[in-house]
Design a protein around this motif. Structure first.
Motif, mmCIF file in Angstrom:
data_model
loop_
_atom_site.group_PDB
_atom_site.id
_atom_site.type_symbol
_atom_site.label_atom_id
_atom_site.label_comp_id
_atom_site.label_asym_id
_atom_site.label_seq_id
_atom_site.Cartn_x
_atom_site.Cartn_y
_atom_site.Cartn_z
ATOM 1 N N ILE A 59 0.805 -1.209 0.000
ATOM 2 C CA ILE A 59 0.000 0.000 0.000
ATOM 3 C C ILE A 59 0.845 1.269 0.000
ATOM 4 N N ARG A 60 1.967 1.284 0.670
ATOM 5 C CA ARG A 60 2.785 2.499 0.719
ATOM 6 C C ARG A 60 3.341 2.857 -0.669
ATOM 7 N N GLU A 61 3.787 1.857 -1.405
ATOM 8 C CA GLU A 61 4.287 2.115 -2.761
ATOM 9 C C GLU A 61 3.138 2.500 -3.696
ATOM 10 N N VAL A 62 1.994 1.869 -3.536
ATOM 11 C CA VAL A 62 0.821 2.232 -4.329
ATOM 12 C C VAL A 62 0.491 3.709 -4.108
ATOM 13 N N ALA A 104 2.164 7.276 2.548
ATOM 14 C CA ALA A 104 3.307 6.881 1.714
ATOM 15 C C ALA A 104 4.589 6.694 2.522
ATOM 16 N N LYS A 105 4.650 7.255 3.726
ATOM 17 C CA LYS A 105 5.870 7.167 4.548
ATOM 18 C C LYS A 105 5.998 5.802 5.211
ATOM 19 N N LYS A 106 7.227 5.362 5.350
ATOM 20 C CA LYS A 106 7.525 4.045 5.928
ATOM 21 C C LYS A 106 6.862 3.845 7.286
ATOM 22 N N ASN A 107 6.944 4.816 8.148
ATOM 23 C CA ASN A 107 6.358 4.697 9.491
ATOM 24 C C ASN A 107 5.130 5.577 9.662
ATOM 25 N N GLY A 108 4.500 5.927 8.564
ATOM 26 C CA GLY A 108 3.321 6.781 8.610
ATOM 27 C C GLY A 108 2.077 6.015 9.027
ATOM 28 N N PRO A 109 0.964 6.732 9.137
ATOM 29 C CA PRO A 109 -0.295 6.073 9.503
ATOM 30 C C PRO A 109 -0.749 5.108 8.411
#
Length: 127
Positions: free
Chosen positions: A19-22, A51-56
């Protein structure tokens, strides 16, 4: 040239990204405001956090919309080019009752959006 959506391949390719890369790819293609809108979120900048690695983490219903949007973006941009794909996402669409694909995705009209993308690639006209 008309192309058809290989639903299984498109779904698998999007799922493998995560999902983050999407979200990163959609942010790049459509902008954060449109990505938030299609996901059904009123916070215009939330997709930057997603989109951030440690984001919500986006909610499940937002994830489903984001995954659909990526599959459709990939199909339309590969068959028509990125400029046309962006216009297709934001413009009134005759296959969707004259609302944009962004709005239709936010309304969970996945089958309608996929059919509209297919019609676009096959140069079929509504009416």
């Amino acid at each position: 040239m008309a192309t058809s959506i290989d639903v299984g391949t498109a779904h698998a390719g999007t799922a493998r990204l995560g999902i983050r890369e999407v979200v990163r790819r959609l942010n790049s293609a459509l902008g954060a405001t449109l990505v938030a809108a299609l996901a059904g979120n009123k916070d215009k900048k939330i997709s930057y956090g997603w989109a951030k690695k440690n984001g919500p983490e986006p909610k499940d219903e937002s994830v489903a919309r984001l995954m659909l949007a990526h599959r459709v973006w990939t199909h339309v941009s590969e068959s028509e080019g990125e400029h046309v794909a962006r216009l297709w996402f934001i413009s009134a669409n005759p296959w969707l009752g004259e609302i944009s694909p962004i709005e239709a995705i936010s309304q969970d009209r996945s089958k309608d959006v996929m059919a509209a993308a297919q019609a676009m690639s096959e140069d079929r006209f509504a009416g």
